[in-house]
Design a protein around this motif. Structure first.
Motif, mmCIF file in Angstrom:
data_model
loop_
_atom_site.group_PDB
_atom_site.id
_atom_site.type_symbol
_atom_site.label_atom_id
_atom_site.label_comp_id
_atom_site.label_asym_id
_atom_site.label_seq_id
_atom_site.Cartn_x
_atom_site.Cartn_y
_atom_site.Cartn_z
ATOM 1 N N HIS A 159 0.813 -1.192 -0.042
ATOM 2 C CA HIS A 159 -0.051 -0.060 0.024
ATOM 3 C C HIS A 159 0.978 1.170 -0.002
ATOM 4 O O HIS A 159 0.452 2.431 0.198
ATOM 5 N N GLU A 160 2.132 1.083 -0.199
ATOM 6 C CA GLU A 160 3.179 2.201 0.144
ATOM 7 C C GLU A 160 3.586 2.830 -1.263
ATOM 8 O O GLU A 160 3.920 2.010 -2.307
ATOM 9 N N PHE A 181 14.335 -2.257 -9.733
ATOM 10 C CA PHE A 181 13.237 -1.299 -9.934
ATOM 11 C C PHE A 181 12.049 -2.255 -10.228
ATOM 12 O O PHE A 181 10.941 -2.144 -9.779
ATOM 13 N N ASP A 182 12.325 -3.633 -10.912
ATOM 14 C CA ASP A 182 11.135 -4.470 -11.129
ATOM 15 C C ASP A 182 10.695 -4.707 -9.816
ATOM 16 O O ASP A 182 9.447 -4.937 -9.636
ATOM 17 N N ARG A 183 11.450 -5.104 -8.880
ATOM 18 C CA ARG A 183 10.901 -5.648 -7.507
ATOM 19 C C ARG A 183 10.084 -4.590 -6.787
ATOM 20 O O ARG A 183 9.157 -4.773 -6.256
ATOM 21 N N LEU A 184 10.711 -3.255 -6.867
ATOM 22 C CA LEU A 184 10.040 -2.300 -6.197
ATOM 23 C C LEU A 184 8.695 -2.065 -6.887
ATOM 24 O O LEU A 184 7.593 -1.665 -6.298
ATOM 25 N N GLU A 185 8.297 -2.165 -8.122
ATOM 26 C CA GLU A 185 7.120 -1.829 -8.794
ATOM 27 C C GLU A 185 6.115 -3.268 -8.389
ATOM 28 O O GLU A 185 5.077 -2.959 -8.225
ATOM 29 N N ARG A 186 6.666 -4.510 -8.272
ATOM 30 C CA ARG A 186 5.998 -5.570 -8.085
ATOM 31 C C ARG A 186 5.791 -5.610 -6.821
ATOM 32 O O ARG A 186 4.535 -6.130 -6.305
ATOM 33 N N GLY A 187 6.313 -4.838 -5.776
ATOM 34 C CA GLY A 187 5.884 -5.201 -4.095
ATOM 35 C C GLY A 187 5.347 -3.877 -3.565
ATOM 36 O O GLY A 187 5.247 -3.925 -2.439
ATOM 37 N N THR A 188 5.309 -2.781 -4.255
ATOM 38 C CA THR A 188 4.760 -1.576 -3.810
ATOM 39 C C THR A 188 3.625 -1.195 -4.451
ATOM 40 O O THR A 188 3.327 -1.652 -5.560
ATOM 41 N N VAL A 191 5.792 3.228 -7.606
ATOM 42 C CA VAL A 191 7.153 3.856 -7.602
ATOM 43 C C VAL A 191 7.334 5.211 -8.046
ATOM 44 O O VAL A 191 6.811 5.204 -9.365
ATOM 45 N N LEU A 192 7.635 6.190 -7.371
ATOM 46 C CA LEU A 192 7.651 7.660 -7.843
ATOM 47 C C LEU A 192 9.154 7.923 -8.253
ATOM 48 O O LEU A 192 9.992 7.680 -7.877
#
Length: 262
Positions: A159-160, A181-188, A191-192
């Motif tokens: 949700h962040e 970046f891929d992990r951040l997009e899938r896990g949050t 991504v700003l």
């Protein structure tokens, strides 16, 4: 070293640089920088020149590292200033009101005072090591009586919103960057990518972001914002090689560390 005096000076200089940027945006002269992919304007150069001159008058024994002018002054002193006079130049040139000023004072390699200024909104965020983080608005002449910043809250990582920033030398084919970046997009949730860490730090300390993730980022817009955030209650984690830094709410930093290292 009177760090409150240094903070008051840096706040005044950051505001002046921010006001110049706002006033000159429509007529900014733009040049290519480096290999031509990056940009610089006369505002970058002029505001850094003004900041450097003021710091040299006040602290002639200090070293200075500016984004535009590089290393300046003494290289043997105990203190060094880091300056990004117009953070977010690409946004500035595009007409996006997402840019600011970063000024940091380091003792040896440790940041001890930092100022981040949101130029279009005239919001200033600052901290002194061990003394907390604060915000100063238009009507405040100095930071000495400003409201204190406190980072609070908790929630699921999914949700962040987190910010991601990377250094100028990081290419599109950098495998670690792409996997990260891929992990951040899938896990949050989101991504700003603002292209202006000064804006990201402002969003973090006012509760809009869960964390900022920096990959091989330049020092002048990283360590000062990290000081402000941690003085406001954020947690910070740095990878063993120093290339990856995560700063944010403690629960988000813990979750992101697990996400990017598994």
């Amino acid at each position: 070293m009177d760090l409150q005096r240094a903070a008051d000076l840096a706040i005044a200089l950051a505001r002046e640089a921010g006001d110049v940027a706002v006033a000159e945006r429509a007529t900014a002269r733009i040049d290519a920088k480096g290999d031509g992919a990056d940009l610089v304007t006369h505002v970058d150069r002029e505001t850094e020149r003004r900041i450097v001159e003021a710091l040299r008058r006040a602290y002639p024994e200090h070293a200075i590292l500016g984004e535009e002018g590089g290393e300046q002054g003494s290289d043997e002193g105990e203190y060094r200033w880091l300056i990004d006079p117009l953070d977010g130049t690409h946004n500035y040139v595009l007409g996006l009101d997402v840019y600011g000023v970063c000024i940091t004072l380091c003792q040896r390699d440790r940041p001890v005072m930092a100022v981040v200024h949101d130029s279009p909104r005239r919001r200033t965020f600052w901290a002194i090591e061990g003394s907390g983080a604060f915000t100063a608005g238009d009507s405040d002449e100095s930071g000495s009586t400003a409201p204190r910043l406190v980072i609070e809250g908790a929630g699921a990582l999914a949700h962040e919103t987190v910010a991601f920033t990377q250094g100028y030398d990081v290419g599109h084919d950098d495998p670690r960057r792409n996997e990260l970046f891929d992990r951040l997009e899938r896990g949050t949730k989101r991504v700003l990518r603002s292209w202006a860490p000064s804006s990201d730090w402002a969003l973090l300390v006012t509760g809009g972001l869960g964390a900022l993730v920096a990959y091989r980022n330049e020092i002048w817009d990283l360590v000062g914002g990290a000081l402000i955030a941690t003085e406001a209650g954020a947690a910070s984690w740095t990878s063993a090689d120093g290339d990856l830094v995560i700063v944010g709410r403690p629960d988000v930093v813990t979750a992101l560390r697990e996400l990017v290292t598994r």
